[in-house]
Structure formats: structure tokens, C-alpha cells
Design an enzyme around this catalytic site. Structure first.
Site, PDB file in Angstrom:
ATOM      1  N   GLY A  17       0.830  -1.191   0.000  1.00  0.00           N
ATOM      2  CA  GLY A  17       0.000   0.000   0.000  1.00  0.00           C
ATOM      3  C   GLY A  17       0.874   1.253   0.000  1.00  0.00           C
ATOM      4  O   GLY A  17       2.096   1.185   0.115  1.00  0.00           O
ATOM      5  N   ASP A  36       2.069   5.329  -1.404  1.00  0.00           N
ATOM      6  CA  ASP A  36       2.496   5.998  -2.625  1.00  0.00           C
ATOM      7  C   ASP A  36       3.990   5.761  -2.831  1.00  0.00           C
ATOM      8  O   ASP A  36       4.490   4.666  -2.609  1.00  0.00           O
ATOM      9  CB  ASP A  36       2.154   7.496  -2.528  1.00  0.00           C
ATOM     10  CG  ASP A  36       1.976   8.161  -3.873  1.00  0.00           C
ATOM     11  OD1 ASP A  36       2.974   8.275  -4.604  1.00  0.00           O
ATOM     12  OD2 ASP A  36       0.853   8.572  -4.191  1.00  0.00           O
ATOM     13  N   THR A  71       8.094   6.256  -2.196  1.00  0.00           N
ATOM     14  CA  THR A  71       9.065   6.583  -1.150  1.00  0.00           C
ATOM     15  C   THR A  71      10.466   6.231  -1.636  1.00  0.00           C
ATOM     16  O   THR A  71      10.653   5.629  -2.692  1.00  0.00           O
ATOM     17  CB  THR A  71       8.741   5.871   0.172  1.00  0.00           C
ATOM     18  OG1 THR A  71       9.485   6.478   1.230  1.00  0.00           O
ATOM     19  CG2 THR A  71       9.070   4.383   0.119  1.00  0.00           C
ATOM     20  N   HIS A  87      14.329   4.586  -0.519  1.00  0.00           N
ATOM     21  CA  HIS A  87      15.145   3.792   0.401  1.00  0.00           C
ATOM     22  C   HIS A  87      16.605   3.959   0.022  1.00  0.00           C
ATOM     23  O   HIS A  87      16.938   4.053  -1.173  1.00  0.00           O
ATOM     24  CB  HIS A  87      14.797   2.307   0.315  1.00  0.00           C
ATOM     25  CG  HIS A  87      13.374   1.986   0.631  1.00  0.00           C
ATOM     26  ND1 HIS A  87      12.706   2.529   1.709  1.00  0.00           N
ATOM     27  CD2 HIS A  87      12.487   1.172   0.002  1.00  0.00           C
ATOM     28  CE1 HIS A  87      11.476   2.059   1.730  1.00  0.00           C
ATOM     29  NE2 HIS A  87      11.311   1.246   0.703  1.00  0.00           N
ATOM     30  N   MET A 115       5.656   4.142   6.109  1.00  0.00           N
ATOM     31  CA  MET A 115       5.182   2.762   6.207  1.00  0.00           C
ATOM     32  C   MET A 115       4.317   2.396   5.010  1.00  0.00           C
ATOM     33  O   MET A 115       3.580   3.218   4.482  1.00  0.00           O
ATOM     34  CB  MET A 115       4.373   2.556   7.491  1.00  0.00           C
ATOM     35  CG  MET A 115       5.207   2.700   8.734  1.00  0.00           C
ATOM     36  SD  MET A 115       4.335   2.182  10.203  1.00  0.00           S
ATOM     37  CE  MET A 115       5.686   2.393  11.390  1.00  0.00           C
ATOM     38  N   GLY A 116       4.429   1.150   4.592  1.00  0.00           N
ATOM     39  CA  GLY A 116       3.578   0.595   3.548  1.00  0.00           C
ATOM     40  C   GLY A 116       3.649  -0.912   3.636  1.00  0.00           C
ATOM     41  O   GLY A 116       4.740  -1.482   3.605  1.00  0.00           O
ATOM     42  N   PHE A 156       8.428  -0.815   6.965  1.00  0.00           N
ATOM     43  CA  PHE A 156       8.694   0.592   7.282  1.00  0.00           C
ATOM     44  C   PHE A 156      10.091   1.002   6.841  1.00  0.00           C
ATOM     45  O   PHE A 156      10.976   0.160   6.648  1.00  0.00           O
ATOM     46  CB  PHE A 156       8.529   0.847   8.789  1.00  0.00           C
ATOM     47  CG  PHE A 156       9.444   0.033   9.667  1.00  0.00           C
ATOM     48  CD1 PHE A 156      10.731   0.455   9.939  1.00  0.00           C
ATOM     49  CD2 PHE A 156       9.014  -1.170  10.213  1.00  0.00           C
ATOM     50  CE1 PHE A 156      11.585  -0.287  10.742  1.00  0.00           C
ATOM     51  CE2 PHE A 156       9.858  -1.931  11.021  1.00  0.00           C
ATOM     52  CZ  PHE A 156      11.147  -1.488  11.286  1.00  0.00           C
ATOM     53  N   CYS A 165       5.503  10.023  -0.417  1.00  0.00           N
ATOM     54  CA  CYS A 165       4.211   9.470  -0.008  1.00  0.00           C
ATOM     55  C   CYS A 165       3.046  10.252  -0.589  1.00  0.00           C
ATOM     56  O   CYS A 165       1.926  10.212  -0.066  1.00  0.00           O
ATOM     57  CB  CYS A 165       4.109   9.398   1.532  1.00  0.00           C
ATOM     58  SG  CYS A 165       5.415   8.423   2.288  1.00  0.00           S
TER      59      CYS A 165
END
Length: 231
Positions: free
Chosen positions: A89, A91, A93, A95, A161-162, A174, A191
Site C-alpha cells: 500500500g 504511494d 518513497t 530507500h 510505512m507501507g 517501514f 508518499c
């Protein structure tokens, strides 16, 4: 209910490799639950808490908008970053190194079957970890993740978080900014929120943190809150 959780730190990993490894564990757990149901067996399902850091990567969740990535293919090459559309879930992000990316692959039937509570519990573990370093954090009504100054115009996110959940088995998780290079967030609408800042522990405290120390505090808070036994 099996509350034993295997903790693994994969270190610095390529995103696709980590995703493939997650899927293998996730699919194995879902398959075991199916076998228990169809064959009327009761084999305990495994649980995992996986930490890693990723090489520079942007990921777009199922509900995300591709236009929230502000780089074209050449821009991604210049930033030495990759881009993936994924099945969690949320939008878009980022990493990268200096960020704790956590992948709890849990059978929530071993803990509690409430995805809202699951997200709030992960948030609470990050909030408690930040408090260990004197950083006051909390939640922003209407949004997932962990925020600083969520009640005023200085609101900034420190943990995104997703998650994905199927048959009460979780994956993804996360992304907690410890020493992350925040410049990479300028290449996206984080997001999908275009009017809020992103921050890190390093920025808030004014120095780099020991990643292993932060990971240790975080995993222990997660274990305590979920009443899990790390193995």
C-alpha cells in the site's frame, strides 16, 4: 500461537533481491496456512523480523501516482538509483543507505488480527526508539508513519510505512531515516504529500548515529510491544 520470531539483518541489499527473498518467505507462510486449513493440521507458522539497508531506490505502491517520481530514466542513472512499482500500500518513497528498512513477515494469527493495530504498533516502536535519543515524535492524523511536530507547520516525517497483508500474513513494512541522505527525497513527492518535509535522526540530533545501536533498540521495542520472542 507461535510467538517466536527469527530476527535477520540482511545488511546492504539490492531492492529486487530483498523483494524476491521476502516473497519466498511470505508465499511459504501463506502456503503453510492453506495446508493447515485444507488438511486440518496445525503446523506452527514461522515469523520473521528482517532489517536491511537498500542501495538507492524509489518504490511506488499500488495506490501511488507515477508522476510523483520527479526523475526520468537519465535522472535515475545520474543519481545511481533504481525504481520499482510494487505490491504494498501507499504511494512513492525512497530507500537508501543510512535508513533502517524493516520487513516484518508475521502471521498475525500468532499475535492479533487487526491491520490498523499492526501499523500503530510498528509506529509506536519507532516513537519509543526516537524517545531513547531525546526526540519527541508522534502520529499525524490521517497519515501513516511517524512524524515530528505533527501539530504545527513544521511537521516532518521521519518514518514511512507501507505494508501488504494476505491471509493475515504481512510483508513490506517501514523505512526509518537514521543517517539517510535526505537530498534523495527532493526527487519525489514523498508518499504523495507535497507540502510536508522529511527528516532524519542525524538531522534532528546534529550527528551521525550508530546504525547497529539504533537497530538494537528498535528491534527490542518491536519485540516488547508485540510480545514476541526473538530467536
Amino acid at each position: 500461537m507461535n510467538k517466536d520470531v527469527k530476527f535477520i539483518d540482511w545488511g546492504l541489499t539490492d531492492y529486487q533481491d530483498a523483494w524476491d527473498r521476502q516473497e519466498e518467505i511470505f508465499n511459504g507462510t501463506v502456503a503453510l496456512k492453506g495446508k493447515n486449513r485444507t488438511e486440518n493440521t496445525n503446523e506452527p507458522t514461522p515469523n520473521y523480523l528482517i532489517f536491511n539497508e537498500h542501495k538507492h531506490v524509489y518504490t511506488l505502491g499500488k495506490s501511488g501516482k507515477p508522476e510523483n517520481l520527479l526523475l526520468d530514466e537519465q535522472g535515475l542513472l545520474e543519481k545511481q538509483a533504481t525504481y520499482y512499482k510494487i505490491n504494498r500500500g501507499g504511494d512513492i518513497t525512497y530507500h537508501g543507505p543510512g535508513q533502517i528498512v524493516g520487513y516484518p513477515i508475521l502471521d498475525l494469527d500468532n499475535f492479533f488480527t487487526d491491520i490498523h493495530l499492526y501499523l500503530r504498533t510498528l509506529e509506536e516502536a519507532v516513537i519509543l526508539t526516537l524517545a531513547d535519543y531525546g526526540i519527541i515524535a508522534g502520529r499525524y492524523e490521517g497519515y501513516t508513519g511517524v512524524w515530528l511536530d505533527a501539530d504545527n507547520e513544521k511537521a516532518r516525517k521521519i518514518c514511512a510505512m507501507g505494508v501488504r497483508c494476505s491471509r493475515w500474513v504481512t510483508m513490506h513494512g517501514f523505512a526509518f531515516n537514521v543517517n539517510a541522505d535526505l537530498a534523495y527525497f527532493k526527487n519525489i513527492v514523498p508518499c504523495g504529500i507535497d507540502d510536508k518535509d522529511v527528516t532524519s535522526m542525524e538531522r534532528e540530533i546534529g550527528r551521525k548515529l550508530n546504525m547497529d545501536e539504533v537497530k538494537d533498540k528498535l528491534k527490542n521495542h518491536i519485540a516488547s510491544l508485540f510480545k514476541m520472542q526473538l530467536i
